[in-house]
Scaffold this motif. Sequence first.
Motif, PDB file in Angstrom:
ATOM      1  N   ALA B 294      -7.782  -0.651  15.425  1.00 59.55           N
ATOM      2  CA  ALA B 294      -6.914   0.322  14.765  1.00 59.55           C
ATOM      3  C   ALA B 294      -7.753   1.562  14.454  1.00 59.55           C
ATOM      4  CB  ALA B 294      -6.325  -0.253  13.494  1.00 59.55           C
ATOM      5  N   LEU B 295      -7.272   2.719  14.897  1.00 51.50           N
ATOM      6  CA  LEU B 295      -7.925   3.993  14.590  1.00 51.50           C
ATOM      7  C   LEU B 295      -7.559   4.438  13.191  1.00 51.50           C
ATOM      8  CD1 LEU B 295      -7.079   6.197  17.683  1.00 51.50           C
ATOM      9  CD2 LEU B 295      -9.352   5.667  16.807  1.00 51.50           C
ATOM     10  N   CYS B 296      -6.404   4.010  12.754  1.00 47.41           N
ATOM     11  CA  CYS B 296      -5.772   4.616  11.591  1.00 47.41           C
ATOM     12  C   CYS B 296      -4.684   3.678  11.107  1.00 47.41           C
ATOM     13  CB  CYS B 296      -5.155   5.934  12.057  1.00 47.41           C
ATOM     14  SG  CYS B 296      -4.124   6.732  10.838  1.00 47.41           S
ATOM     15  N   GLY B 297      -4.490   3.609   9.800  1.00 49.73           N
ATOM     16  CA  GLY B 297      -3.396   2.813   9.277  1.00 49.73           C
ATOM     17  C   GLY B 297      -2.746   3.533   8.114  1.00 49.73           C
ATOM     18  N   GLY B 298      -1.472   3.248   7.903  1.00 53.60           N
ATOM     19  CA  GLY B 298      -0.811   3.880   6.777  1.00 53.60           C
ATOM     20  C   GLY B 298       0.595   3.391   6.598  1.00 53.60           C
ATOM     21  N   GLY B 299       1.305   4.066   5.712  1.00 54.51           N
ATOM     22  CA  GLY B 299       2.678   3.676   5.476  1.00 54.51           C
ATOM     23  C   GLY B 299       3.213   4.261   4.184  1.00 54.51           C
ATOM     24  N   ALA B 300       4.437   3.836   3.863  1.00 48.70           N
ATOM     25  CA  ALA B 300       5.119   4.327   2.667  1.00 48.70           C
ATOM     26  C   ALA B 300       5.012   3.293   1.551  1.00 48.70           C
ATOM     27  CB  ALA B 300       6.583   4.613   2.986  1.00 48.70           C
ATOM     28  N   TYR B 301       4.817   3.792   0.325  1.00 47.78           N
ATOM     29  CA  TYR B 301       4.631   2.924  -0.834  1.00 47.78           C
ATOM     30  C   TYR B 301       5.383   3.550  -1.995  1.00 47.78           C
ATOM     31  CZ  TYR B 301       1.142   6.577  -1.020  1.00 47.78           C
ATOM     32  OH  TYR B 301       0.523   7.789  -0.964  1.00 47.78           O
ATOM     33  N   SER B 302       5.758   2.724  -2.956  1.00 47.53           N
ATOM     34  CA  SER B 302       6.585   3.302  -4.016  1.00 47.53           C
ATOM     35  C   SER B 302       6.026   3.095  -5.417  1.00 47.53           C
ATOM     36  CB  SER B 302       7.991   2.717  -3.952  1.00 47.53           C
ATOM     37  OG  SER B 302       7.911   1.321  -4.093  1.00 47.53           O
ATOM     38  N   SER B 303       5.106   2.133  -5.589  1.00 45.60           N
ATOM     39  CA  SER B 303       4.713   1.834  -6.964  1.00 45.60           C
ATOM     40  C   SER B 303       3.228   2.055  -7.217  1.00 45.60           C
ATOM     41  CB  SER B 303       5.109   0.399  -7.313  1.00 45.60           C
ATOM     42  OG  SER B 303       4.775  -0.465  -6.267  1.00 45.60           O
ATOM     43  N   LEU B 304       2.710   3.111  -6.579  1.00 45.61           N
ATOM     44  CA  LEU B 304       1.286   3.407  -6.699  1.00 45.61           C
ATOM     45  C   LEU B 304       0.872   3.661  -8.143  1.00 45.61           C
ATOM     46  CD1 LEU B 304      -1.266   3.954  -4.978  1.00 45.61           C
ATOM     47  CD2 LEU B 304      -0.633   6.355  -4.995  1.00 45.61           C
ATOM     48  N   LEU B 305       1.749   4.279  -8.912  1.00 42.69           N
ATOM     49  CA  LEU B 305       1.382   4.684 -10.271  1.00 42.69           C
ATOM     50  C   LEU B 305       1.661   3.611 -11.318  1.00 42.69           C
ATOM     51  CD1 LEU B 305       2.525   8.417 -10.311  1.00 42.69           C
ATOM     52  CD2 LEU B 305       0.467   7.393  -9.379  1.00 42.69           C
ATOM     53  N   LYS B 306       2.193   2.464 -10.865  1.00 40.82           N
ATOM     54  CA  LYS B 306       2.558   1.394 -11.791  1.00 40.82           C
ATOM     55  C   LYS B 306       1.376   0.966 -12.651  1.00 40.82           C
ATOM     56  CE  LYS B 306       3.384  -2.691 -10.180  1.00 40.82           C
ATOM     57  NZ  LYS B 306       3.957  -3.733  -9.297  1.00 40.82           N
ATOM     58  N   ILE B 307       0.186   0.915 -12.036  1.00 38.53           N
ATOM     59  CA  ILE B 307      -0.996   0.463 -12.784  1.00 38.53           C
ATOM     60  C   ILE B 307      -1.341   1.394 -13.938  1.00 38.53           C
ATOM     61  CG2 ILE B 307      -1.993  -0.929 -10.942  1.00 38.53           C
ATOM     62  CD1 ILE B 307      -3.732   1.418 -10.126  1.00 38.53           C
ATOM     63  N   PHE B 308      -0.758   2.587 -13.948  1.00 40.16           N
ATOM     64  CA  PHE B 308      -0.978   3.514 -15.072  1.00 40.16           C
ATOM     65  C   PHE B 308       0.236   3.575 -15.993  1.00 40.16           C
ATOM     66  CE2 PHE B 308      -3.616   4.982 -11.566  1.00 40.16           C
ATOM     67  CZ  PHE B 308      -4.847   4.935 -12.175  1.00 40.16           C
ATOM     68  N   ASN B 309       1.153   2.623 -15.824  1.00 43.76           N
ATOM     69  CA  ASN B 309       2.398   2.624 -16.614  1.00 43.76           C
ATOM     70  C   ASN B 309       3.177   3.924 -16.440  1.00 43.76           C
ATOM     71  OD1 ASN B 309       2.030   0.090 -17.540  1.00 43.76           O
ATOM     72  ND2 ASN B 309       1.318   0.684 -19.587  1.00 43.76           N
ATOM     73  N   GLU B 310       3.114   4.490 -15.238  1.00 44.65           N
ATOM     74  CA  GLU B 310       3.847   5.729 -14.961  1.00 44.65           C
ATOM     75  C   GLU B 310       5.078   5.386 -14.123  1.00 44.65           C
ATOM     76  OE1 GLU B 310       3.108   9.022 -15.725  1.00 44.65           O
ATOM     77  OE2 GLU B 310       1.417   8.428 -16.971  1.00 44.65           O
ATOM     78  N   GLU B 311       6.086   6.234 -14.240  1.00 46.66           N
ATOM     79  CA  GLU B 311       7.295   6.051 -13.439  1.00 46.66           C
ATOM     80  C   GLU B 311       6.926   6.065 -11.941  1.00 46.66           C
ATOM     81  OE1 GLU B 311       9.045  10.533 -13.241  1.00 46.66           O
ATOM     82  OE2 GLU B 311       8.521   9.757 -15.205  1.00 46.66           O
ATOM     83  N   PRO B 312       7.725   5.367 -11.116  1.00 51.40           N
ATOM     84  CA  PRO B 312       7.386   5.323  -9.689  1.00 51.40           C
ATOM     85  C   PRO B 312       7.555   6.696  -9.036  1.00 51.40           C
ATOM     86  CG  PRO B 312       9.164   3.774 -10.222  1.00 51.40           C
ATOM     87  CD  PRO B 312       8.952   4.614 -11.431  1.00 51.40           C
ATOM     88  N   VAL B 313       6.618   7.061  -8.186  1.00 48.38           N
ATOM     89  CA  VAL B 313       6.721   8.267  -7.360  1.00 48.38           C
ATOM     90  C   VAL B 313       6.517   7.809  -5.926  1.00 48.38           C
ATOM     91  CG1 VAL B 313       5.744  10.538  -6.833  1.00 48.38           C
ATOM     92  CG2 VAL B 313       5.764   9.724  -9.191  1.00 48.38           C
ATOM     93  N   PRO B 314       7.546   7.922  -5.077  1.00 49.52           N
ATOM     94  CA  PRO B 314       7.376   7.428  -3.718  1.00 49.52           C
ATOM     95  C   PRO B 314       6.327   8.238  -2.967  1.00 49.52           C
ATOM     96  CG  PRO B 314       9.401   8.699  -3.886  1.00 49.52           C
ATOM     97  CD  PRO B 314       8.855   8.577  -5.275  1.00 49.52           C
TER      98      PRO B 314
END
Lengths: 436, 436
Positions: B294-314
Amino acid sequence: MSLSKTPYRGTRDFFPAQKRERDYLFATMTKIAYRFGYESYDGPLLEEVELYKAKSGEELINEQIYSFVDRGERFVAIRPEMTPTLARMVAQIHRETPKPIRWFSLPNLMRYEKPQRGRLREHWQLNCDLFGGPAALSEAEILSLLVQILNELGATQEHFEILINDRRIVDGLFQTKLKLEEAVIYRLYKIIDKSKKVSAEALTKMITELQLTTEAEELFQEYLNLKTINDLQAFLKKTDLEQTAQEFQSFWDYSIAFGVAPYLQYDPTIVRGLDYYTGIVFEAFDKNPENRRALCGGGAYSSLLKIFNEEPVPGVGFGLGDVTLTDFLKTHKLMPDLSKPVNDLFLSCQDDAGLTSVIAVSQSLRKRGLNLVVGLEAIKMKKVFSSAEKSGAAFVGLMGSDEITKKELQLKNLATGEQKSFALNDCDGMENFLKG
Amino acid sequence: MSLSKTPYRGTRDFFPAQKRERDYLFATMTKIAYRFGYESYDGPLLEEVELYKAKSGEELINEQIYSFVDRGERFVAIRPEMTPTLARMVAQIHRETPKPIRWFSLPNLMRYEKPQRGRLREHWQLNCDLFGGPAALSEAEILSLLVQILNELGATQEHFEILINDRRIVDGLFQTKLKLEEAVIYRLYKIIDKSKKVSAEALTKMITELQLTTEAEELFQEYLNLKTINDLQAFLKKTDLEQTAQEFQSFWDYSIAFGVAPYLQYDPTIVRGLDYYTGIVFEAFDKNPENRRALCGGGAYSSLLKIFNEEPVPGVGFGLGDVTLTDFLKTHKLMPDLSKPVNDLFLSCQDDAGLTSVIAVSQSLRKRGLNLVVGLEAIKMKKVFSSAEKSGAAFVGLMGSDEITKKELQLKNLATGEQKSFALNDCDGMENFLKG
């Protein structure tokens, strides 16, 4: 549980506005380094601790480095400075590489500091070094490189000066002229290093404690009171340090040729790392008394490769850190306003039916080298202009239901107010208008 | 004692030729990121280990990170990836920042890997992320950014493909359609992850062990055999996953608009990090079977900020590492020859009496934006041209005793052989000749 959002102590988050400032510094440094034919290099983030010990001794190692034992039982450290890595790399290639070698790098470095103004745990440092050139010309060239970088950043003689000395002068006085013992010389160097920070009485007391001969004590006091290049030349003549006088004169002549002499101020208290430097040593200072920190330090050294059992290759170099430099530029209002990005076009539609067309146009314009921010959903007219303004765009693109019907879009020059319609397939026309 | 000259295991010395290759990659990435309006950011080299644990769980932490306790008893790690730092930074500013947020960074990262082809302990990785945009368009845009970077580096459909999947499809099948329990779903994801690496028999055995219903087993097998977008759409229809089908179609339509669809290949076995991705997931692969990484990997995520108790930002993003990318470009002979530096002029004198004049001229030409390598001592005619060639200079400057007398220097165009004399103060003439 909620995690902390603040960065690790003594380090920085570079949000886009701060990152643009760093990019501006680095781009300027790189541009000027290329003007002088310096080539960029880089090395690993980690090195074995032995390498730092060999160069800097135990003190730095024990107190200031981020060291740890890796999973393979290697005792390693995050690089606190670039010179040991540079030495390791030059040791690999100096035999077959044409001289002079001119290299620069812009590494991130870490030291376990108590964070304060001008001093952080993580910083970036421009390192420029020249190896294997004749001493006087190499020293003058590296100073010219430093001055031109600061000039390109907008700083002039009004803002900074470079304090210089020559280790051959100090060594010549102590060894050749006064024939002092090594232990005494070591203590005299420590006194020089402290001389600006203590009172005249304390200084005299430290000197008296050494029980030098009257001649030695008088010459040393006279040395510490040298103020100008002329003072220095008279002193070197009087102390029979003819060769040193010639070497220094040669350096001075080339500094005039390079145009750096007006920035130089002789200072007998500049000596820098005791076991390392062997020729010219220098420190650049902000002239503003409120920001009186060294912006940059450097000098000439001859035995960098000794720790690798390699033949000596003379070198001269300096390090210029991003933290003090940023403080310096901001103190003098020399940092440009980089709070906003710069884009050619903010392209939007006012009706979702235009999205596919807007994407197609954006891709064509990108292929023509334009930088675009595209609205990914319909944006109301009254919101478009504030969004465009925040994106730093020079032009706004609009596509309402009228334009969708006519297969057109409107481009507006935000500086002049000029507005024009273009057929969606008229990318030549749009390009001309945008680059116009 | 003699120190080792080799870099720490799994890291690289970037001598100028290697550094130019890295600079070429980074400059190309940066240029294309700017075309899409992405803004550059950076964060600290160290983060607290808690941050990585919160995002990636214990496994990565225990086996793969460079962690240690600092002198202030903080448990910290050298960043193994950029996403946790990105999340920490976005958590600070997302409330007051206009969406979408488009950011990129090019950090150096360290993982405790067993060094092998395509995998080192220290590498650099381009990270591009888009936050707060509508899913389908954001996913298509980030894929377009990736494709245009690879295109700009010379790679086309002949060289690479992007395998894609959508986590909403897999989750829809397992949860909405089959209503499986979480523990079973977890094991099915593990089977998907392994499905390409094991034999058909082994795969069947793993599935059978789960004791699914016949319908579930058949649908799962059918899913694993999906080969094309058309297969997929028929499958989604059959399994009543109408909304997922619509979402995927929307993404696909925008991928066509962006021109990236021809690079996309549907692959049901791409799922990536289990607890992290929530939409499109993708991996770019070299089409050459000898470099099948794999040269590169990625994708869409929605709960990145959850660990900071912040509202979800896609969000949607990818990481593109320098090690596999360099291997890829070299395998396909797409890396330009950067073995030599590029300079405008190699300026020399053949008699030391010319040095001061040569310096004065070099400084004038630098102020006019030219890149010069200056010989710091007299160089014999027979050596000048090989030195100039090694410096990558387009022109050579010569100043022998004749020229010194006449206060002139000769400039020679190394490509055409054209040679011309200039008075030392005729910098306009020299500049015109050099800029050709």
